[in-house]
Design an enzyme around this catalytic site. Structure first.
Site: not given
Ligand code: PBG
Length: 356
Positions: A226, A236, A249, A280, A306, A345
């Protein structure tokens, strides 16, 4: 013996060859014009025969945002067409997904601001929003798989996935909290736990705790590779952590520059007991999907995030792109890269398109 039109063609060709002086008809040789790849592409039936990959409803996982209340839905600004749903409506949504043949949904809670704190205490509450949603959906739609994110960001007052000790995300204290969160979700009936936090050692710790507590069938989908990505912005906002997030992050999620490191992450998570792994974001990281699938051959999922949804939805709203075609082409790209399933989505829209 009556000669068929086919024989005639052959003999005419032979005649032509003789006249041109060569003893035998030209032998096929590599490359053009012997090889004309367009031959196979000419007719629809032929294109269907040589087609290498297919998108199926069985490949889709639908992420759903959940909020408190009843008969409540609120739009997500940067994700036109996506709404946060109260538990009763999330049950309806799950029913709809199951009716379309979608195998699994993933639940993401938007926790009330008053319940967010430094320690993410609400994540450990067996009656928290996501656990109530899991129970309600399990009761009403027993045959759909339910995936829960294991991460603290919807519960912390600072929007990070980990607990902060002396100004730093503390790996091991966070893992302790993640174990508790995972157990609470497994108890509620989540089928797949999906740690998305990127702490070290959390897969092994959660797997051990599941075994010790008799959750031997609970699957773990590790968000193994990730990346610290800007594609998560709209998510978010959807879970209400964006405005709270201080800093970035980069200290726990991966650097988008790295590929080999993704293979190390995946190797560790498999060793620690992950049943499936995730890459991801999605489209911009298909090289990673491919490498992971090639190297390990384990169930490999990808997250069409997203931000990726927002890009397609925004362009489609303006009439700049054909939404349906783009989304099916995108899903096909995931499959071609080796993804076994895709969080998107667009899952409902895709399932509907696949039905027609
Ligand atoms: C939480 C999480 C995130 C996403 C899935 N689980 C956001 C992040 O890590 O900041 C992102 C999903 C998306 O953007 O569709 N840890």
């Amino acid at each position: 013996m009556a000669s068929s039109p086919k024989d005639k063609t052959v003999s005419l060709r032979t005649e032509r060859a003789k006249r041109s002086g060569s003893k035998t008809p030209r032998a096929a040789r590599g490359s053009y014009p012997t090889t004309r790849l367009r031959r196979n592409r000419r007719a629809d039936w032929s294109r269907r025969l040589i087609c290498e990959n297919a998108v199926n409803t069985d490949d889709l996982i639908w992420p759903i945002f959940v909020i408190e209340g009843e008969r409540k839905r609120t739009p997500v600004a940067a994700m036109p067409g996506v709404e946060r749903l109260s538990v009763d409506l999330a049950v309806k949504a799950a029913e709809e997904a199951a009716a379309l043949g979608i195998p699994a949904i993933a639940l993401f809670p938007n926790t009330e601001p008053s319940l967010r704190d430094e320690l993410a205490s609400e994540a450990l509450n067996p009656a928290n929003l996501v656990c109530r949603a899991v129970r309600a959906i399990k009761g009403a739609v027993p045959d759909i798989g339910i995936i829960c994110d294991v991460a603290l960001d919807p519960y912390t007052s600072h929007g990070h996935d980990g607990l902060i000790v002396m100004g730093e995300i503390d790996n091991d204290r966070t893992v302790e909290a993640l174990i508790m969160q995972a157990l609470v979700q497994a108890e509620a009936g989540a089928d797949i736990l999906a740690p998305s936090d990127m702490m070290d050692g959390r897969i092994g710790a959660i797997r051990g705790a599941l075994e010790d507590n008799n959750f031997t069938s609970t699957q773990i989908l590790a968000y193994a590779a990730k990346y610290a990505s800007s594609f998560y912005g709209p998510f978010r906002d959807a879970v209400g952590s964006g405005a709270k997030l201080k800093g970035d992050k980069l200290g726990y999620q991966m650097d988008p520059a790295n590929g080999i490191e993704a293979l190390r992450e995946v190797a560790l998570d498999i060793e620690e007991g992950a049943d499936m792994v995730m890459v991801k974001p999605g489209l911009a990281y298909l090289d990673i999907v491919w490498r992971v699938k090639e190297a390990f051959g384990v169930p490999t999922f990808a997250y069409h995030t997203s931000g990726e949804y927002a890009m397609i939805a925004a362009a489609a709203e303006r009439g700049w792109l054909d939404r349906d075609r783009i989304l099916m082409e995108t899903l096909m790209a995931f499959k071609r890269a080796g993804a076994d399933a895709v969080f998107t989505y667009f899952a409902l829209a895709a399932a509907r398109l696949l039905k027609t």
